[in-house]
Design an enzyme around this catalytic site. Sequence first.
Site, PDB file in Angstrom:
ATOM      1  N   GLY A  16       0.765  -1.047  -0.234  1.00  0.00           N
ATOM      2  CA  GLY A  16      -0.021   0.007   0.141  1.00  0.00           C
ATOM      3  C   GLY A  16       0.805   1.054  -0.226  1.00  0.00           C
ATOM      4  N   CYS A  17       0.284   2.395  -0.303  1.00  0.00           N
ATOM      5  CA  CYS A  17       1.076   3.588  -0.559  1.00  0.00           C
ATOM      6  C   CYS A  17       1.618   4.133   0.814  1.00  0.00           C
ATOM      7  CB  CYS A  17       0.338   4.705  -1.336  1.00  0.00           C
ATOM      8  SG  CYS A  17      -1.356   4.684  -0.725  1.00  0.00           S
ATOM      9  N   TYR A  18       0.618   4.045   1.662  1.00  0.00           N
ATOM     10  CA  TYR A  18       1.089   4.477   2.980  1.00  0.00           C
ATOM     11  C   TYR A  18       1.862   3.679   3.687  1.00  0.00           C
ATOM     12  CZ  TYR A  18      -2.940   8.010   3.050  1.00  0.00           C
ATOM     13  OH  TYR A  18      -3.792   8.784   2.977  1.00  0.00           O
ATOM     14  N   THR A  61       4.272   1.771   2.368  1.00  0.00           N
ATOM     15  CA  THR A  61       5.534   2.046   1.813  1.00  0.00           C
ATOM     16  C   THR A  61       6.506   3.230   2.647  1.00  0.00           C
ATOM     17  OG1 THR A  61       4.680   1.488  -0.381  1.00  0.00           O
ATOM     18  CG2 THR A  61       6.793   2.653  -0.190  1.00  0.00           C
TER      19      THR A  61
END
Lengths: 344, 344, 344, 344
Positions: free
Chosen positions: C147-149, C151
Amino acid sequence: MIKEGIIGASGYAGCEVLRLLLMHPAVEVTGVGARSFLGKKVSDLYPSFYNVTDLTYTTDEEVIAGADVVFAGLPAGISEKYAKACVESGKKFIDLGADFRLEKEEDYIKWYGKAYEDKPLHEKQVYGLPEVHREEIKKASIIGNPGCYPTTVNLGLYPLLKHHLNAGTKVIIDSASGTTGAGKKLTEDTHFTKTNESYHPYKAGNHRHTPEMEQELSHMADEKIQVTFVPHLLPVNRGIVSTIYIPVKENLTLEEIHHIYTDTYKDEQFVRVLPLGMNADLKFVTYTNYCNISLHMDARDHTLIIASTIDNMVKGTAGQAIQNMNLMFGLKENTGLNFVGPSF
Amino acid sequence: MIKEGIIGASGYAGCEVLRLLLMHPAVEVTGVGARSFLGKKVSDLYPSFYNVTDLTYTTDEEVIAGADVVFAGLPAGISEKYAKACVESGKKFIDLGADFRLEKEEDYIKWYGKAYEDKPLHEKQVYGLPEVHREEIKKASIIGNPGCYPTTVNLGLYPLLKHHLNAGTKVIIDSASGTTGAGKKLTEDTHFTKTNESYHPYKAGNHRHTPEMEQELSHMADEKIQVTFVPHLLPVNRGIVSTIYIPVKENLTLEEIHHIYTDTYKDEQFVRVLPLGMNADLKFVTYTNYCNISLHMDARDHTLIIASTIDNMVKGTAGQAIQNMNLMFGLKENTGLNFVGPSF
Amino acid sequence: MIKEGIIGASGYAGCEVLRLLLMHPAVEVTGVGARSFLGKKVSDLYPSFYNVTDLTYTTDEEVIAGADVVFAGLPAGISEKYAKACVESGKKFIDLGADFRLEKEEDYIKWYGKAYEDKPLHEKQVYGLPEVHREEIKKASIIGNPGCYPTTVNLGLYPLLKHHLNAGTKVIIDSASGTTGAGKKLTEDTHFTKTNESYHPYKAGNHRHTPEMEQELSHMADEKIQVTFVPHLLPVNRGIVSTIYIPVKENLTLEEIHHIYTDTYKDEQFVRVLPLGMNADLKFVTYTNYCNISLHMDARDHTLIIASTIDNMVKGTAGQAIQNMNLMFGLKENTGLNFVGPSF
Amino acid sequence: MIKEGIIGASGYAGCEVLRLLLMHPAVEVTGVGARSFLGKKVSDLYPSFYNVTDLTYTTDEEVIAGADVVFAGLPAGISEKYAKACVESGKKFIDLGADFRLEKEEDYIKWYGKAYEDKPLHEKQVYGLPEVHREEIKKASIIGNPGCYPTTVNLGLYPLLKHHLNAGTKVIIDSASGTTGAGKKLTEDTHFTKTNESYHPYKAGNHRHTPEMEQELSHMADEKIQVTFVPHLLPVNRGIVSTIYIPVKENLTLEEIHHIYTDTYKDEQFVRVLPLGMNADLKFVTYTNYCNISLHMDARDHTLIIASTIDNMVKGTAGQAIQNMNLMFGLKENTGLNFVGPSF
């Protein structure tokens, strides 16, 4: 206290009229109508109103029944019956939409695709630009509140055309508007990810505000004025800048034109002709009822460049409507409209 | 590998040339010059380059000595001596500024307040708009890289004027540019708090890009074209939209004009004539070398409306400079320029 | 050329994978799948692709049939059957969604409200954070792309937890993300007029990325790490900054911690530990595959503050997926990912 | 009419105090002082005031001489002499800066690098947060108007700490502020091209508002509260959101805490505790004197998350100063502050 009702109140125009009326010292808002949100609080749709007002959306009929004056934020084509109901019961009607702006039914048919249902009603309509039609407004029962773009254009060209300083009848109008002009409806084009860091024309040469501009400008000039109008969508919330190009008579200097403008508007609180050298910037009119105008010239061929800017939601919609209401009810014209603009 | 040097490299133009050259497969950047930042790393000024390049600003003379081609991001009026040094030593010189764009010294004097110091040098200059001057560019030693606004305007009007479809010689050009066009210098007008939620014209009817437009447009049309040009400052980082107004011959439809445009640019990778009905939007060209053009008409009086948009830092500056460099060194024209634009 | 397919390709994640793959030198995109847009061109949805690619949306099945590797941009809960089809036919599967990130089915049930349909399939899944799981990724057939967060958080805490420098197991994570994280869907909250000049938390303490963070952080630390995570919506298009608060051992200075961070990442191209004194800013990672990390300390009670920033669409989604693909196919890890970030 | 003077009036704080006072019904502004702009009109610096006021900057001494109350927008460290002059002549002094906020000189020395010059003067100072110190404010002659960040934090934690619901004394405060907080000065970091599409922490764990928060929070809690505070710069003009993390007692539900908050603030017009499920968003407080608070919980370990938002220029500076002035002069507390917030 004047009793004020708003119908079609759930959109941005109605929301802004409500906001300004709640700060107006001489009125009370007696109802807000919105069919799709019956029973919902205004603050459910617009959280800024939380703990400020408990107003709840009711039917348009209820709103009209309880009001001395009705503001209508309806889509094009459905205001007539509400206006009629108001007129017949001695109430005032201020249409924020386009149904009472055009004098010629043929223009309405051409640009809105629909005939008038009640022609005689339109004989009562007055175009609600106070700086040009103040005396008629005072006596009017139905106001066609000007479109946001036409407000910038009409105020921007009024001194020039009234004094017949133009050297031609063709005007190019290049405008840019913030996204509140596109309203509450979710669209691909107003999705943040799209609009942010974007800029583009839309309805180029084919926008419905064109006939309204041509009607008013031609009146001012006493001759037919032809407009080519291209609006653009700006990545800001509020404000319009219209940059207007028109040839002027060869013997006129920019200083002379500027003098005529300042003289024409010397008694108008809400129109500020900026000193030569300044540029009209929407920044310095947003959240106010002002129209700022700056003048420039391409002296090489006498093309006058007029930049005219307003807050589309205030002088372009709600503020102007209230300015009209003040006039119609004998209040001081600026009552409830003396906002000092934020500089940031 | 072609050795590339950048002088006046600390500004936005030089920074962007460097960024693109670092991704170019056939070149190496051998030096960046900036008097005010001698010994500083590029990444000290522009943190995006941290761990990407260790390049350090040196003197412009050192940069020239080590390069096959020199890009110059200097203020107006000081490129001549560097261009001369390059030409005399067989190097190529690409001026990102205005010193080698104007053919007539009188135009330069009028708009930049200064005569040429080395007139003969200017006989070698070529106006670096590949879509119009490709063959001359290939053989040139000095390129006057086009201004950002003129790039939109020249590409936007080229098919029309080349085919003499205009019905008059007066053009109104209303442009809007992101803030990178104003450069690195801190100013009141580009302070975030001011620029954000703002829009305004500047230098209306009096911008230095005017003579460059008139020179190139008049060549295309084989007659004198008169421009009134008004730029505006947009609250976005990158991108220009120019909306161009010009009367066209009465017997022409928009479809016919559109056909001529698509035909004119059918072999040009970097000019995209959009299908009728679409609006040119800077959103879809930023971070690419494309120019997108949309066509519209106020059919009521045959006013053609052309919207032309580029990324001012790429097709408007660094990308176009590299496109020119590719042509001058016999590389494929699009080498290092095939960026697929982000949609968001 | 490796044949690359994208399913669920009409959303932002699929669009960005396509954009980056079109610039990748060792692959060709053989198909894009999107049930709702069958037969439409990608450029109809995303005009940036106009004249760049003629790719047309087909069915997900056709895409899988023609590809060596499949990227899936599907909503939670429907990737399993596509992953299985890929694995059974020897293809690689990279899931951009959440279906192959969580090791414990109970976490998936708790946070996504649904059991796994094919449990054994999940034994093949590898968490696709190359800086932590590089060797497993090389051999994997199914990648759960982070997921972006997570990462930002995982890279931001990895050196600290791996070296057991924390003085507690509770971490506060306060993140802010641009609107691309909210995707293509039109919502009240991402309407420009609303988002612009706005900032607010959402799903505070209750976001689905929480278990993914806790899983990975606990592995690094060899002890249970407890996260309280609050994301916020930023009025920018791209980029995440996570500001992370964790107590550290009393005998450690900020300089020592910084040294451990730079040492841990010394061979990682895509993680940049900034010099002490700099602040991680999403500005300098957008449009690149970098993660920038800055370190700070409230020395009064040994609270370490880590700011970790990425472009949510690149290192947070498409760039990381391609980094994984490169590893899986034996390509150089940075192939097609060497974007130099724009400074403006 | 109360006579109001502003010294250090050329900055943003003074400009906003002036703007609000010009709309206040019970006062007149008798002078604005700004050494660097003597003789310039306010509207030369801030064009929003054009045709609204002709006020001209004079010396601070002149301003004080003509006023009943003086607002000071001075840099840290130079307010004492002006405060003294006011007190000695029976005038009220409201310091918008930090010189009269801290009770302990040692805190001032540590965070501002300077001792008090006139210690006894500080015995008269009152911390101007009306919701907490109303009765003292009414009798005060010198007000230390709270910092913008501390206003969000103090109001956000007051009900919790006052009722001793916290389960620890460590608070993490993650705040984001619009650029007006950085003031009028041009800086690299507030250049539009840099700030736009940017977000980053600054002075992490080391911001001067920390001791002010700890002082007030410790008073509320009757025990020493330790704050780790990290502000971030938001690409918006106005508004702060502080997201506050604090452990609470295990037996408390979010509903119970919410009830205590609404009860604590039930008579406060300017603090709105939002219904559970809503997120505090700066959008709905900008251009008003409100503080909106939303409550959230990570119930897994009883971490309370409080989001508290204000307009940093109104409740965070000028509005709060006027609220204090109203109290000091026996006016109704909300006089001149009943702005209904724009929803867009």
